[in-house]
Motif scaffolding. Sequence first.
Motif, mmCIF file in Angstrom:
data_model
loop_
_atom_site.group_PDB
_atom_site.id
_atom_site.type_symbol
_atom_site.label_atom_id
_atom_site.label_comp_id
_atom_site.label_asym_id
_atom_site.label_seq_id
_atom_site.Cartn_x
_atom_site.Cartn_y
_atom_site.Cartn_z
ATOM 1 N N LEU A 99 0.831 -1.132 -0.014
ATOM 2 C CA LEU A 99 -0.084 0.158 -0.064
ATOM 3 C C LEU A 99 0.884 1.215 0.059
ATOM 4 N N GLU A 100 1.733 1.330 0.800
ATOM 5 C CA GLU A 100 2.662 2.497 0.846
ATOM 6 C C GLU A 100 3.492 2.589 -0.458
ATOM 7 N N ALA A 101 3.885 1.562 -1.205
ATOM 8 C CA ALA A 101 4.384 1.457 -2.490
ATOM 9 C C ALA A 101 3.536 2.278 -3.667
ATOM 10 N N THR A 132 1.327 6.556 -6.848
ATOM 11 C CA THR A 132 0.280 7.618 -7.102
ATOM 12 C C THR A 132 0.680 8.979 -7.069
ATOM 13 N N GLU A 133 1.349 9.278 -5.891
ATOM 14 C CA GLU A 133 1.838 10.804 -5.628
ATOM 15 C C GLU A 133 2.976 11.222 -6.740
ATOM 16 N N GLU A 134 3.746 10.163 -7.261
ATOM 17 C CA GLU A 134 4.609 10.509 -8.254
ATOM 18 C C GLU A 134 3.772 10.823 -9.418
ATOM 19 N N GLY A 135 2.765 9.962 -9.756
ATOM 20 C CA GLY A 135 1.846 9.994 -11.038
ATOM 21 C C GLY A 135 1.154 11.249 -11.025
ATOM 22 N N ASN A 136 0.811 11.958 -9.653
ATOM 23 C CA ASN A 136 0.245 13.247 -9.497
ATOM 24 C C ASN A 136 0.974 14.322 -9.778
#
Length: 238
Positions: free
Chosen positions: A95-97, A102-106
Amino acid sequence: MSAKPKASEAKAPVLKGQEAEDKVLEYIKRMNRPFGAVDVSANLKGAVPKTATQKILVALAEKGDLVQKTYGKTTFFVANQANLEDMPAEKLAALEAEHKNTEEGNKVLASEVRTLSTEVAKLRGTPTDAELATSLEEVLAAVEKARGRLQPLRAGTPLVSAAELADLDADWTKWHAEWVRRKKIFTNFWQLATDALPPQEAKELAEDLGIELDTPEHGALERGAFCSPSSVLGKRRR
């Protein structure tokens, strides 16, 4: 005659027995936060009545599925944390990965949004084909007008001499001053003569006497460069 209730306003079916208990327990576990009976019943859209919800919550607390907490006169119920499934380390790491990805994609998407927003702003500031065509027509018309003014000079038309310009300056200064003087005399006289008259009667009197006031062209000339105290014809042309 009362109107029939709309289909969208129809109440949810009321649950009873084990169905009601399962519904309440599932909601408390899913939300995993303290609730009172009134809130649970309201959030379930009345599927379980308030009185039944209170009884179910108490019964679930007695079974150990929920924990009952009392603050003053208010009672809250929360899922028994001891009964909840522990999060395995592998699943937590996954989940952390996923969260990091997701943050990098954002961040990438945010950068693309900024780039596209800049391009959109640039496109909005760029004239359209129709606007360019209009601007081109205006420029061509201005060029033709300038060429028309230059044509007499190219044809060898003699220029106005400095002496002629000086004479024009002198005539302009003389007659402009005379115009201003006479206009001031008339204005003072007319104000005295029509001071006691309403505006409409003063206007009619001027028409009867055949008085011609300054036209808008006169006003524009008086406000223009020709009537500027520091300008004369020769200086403007040199």
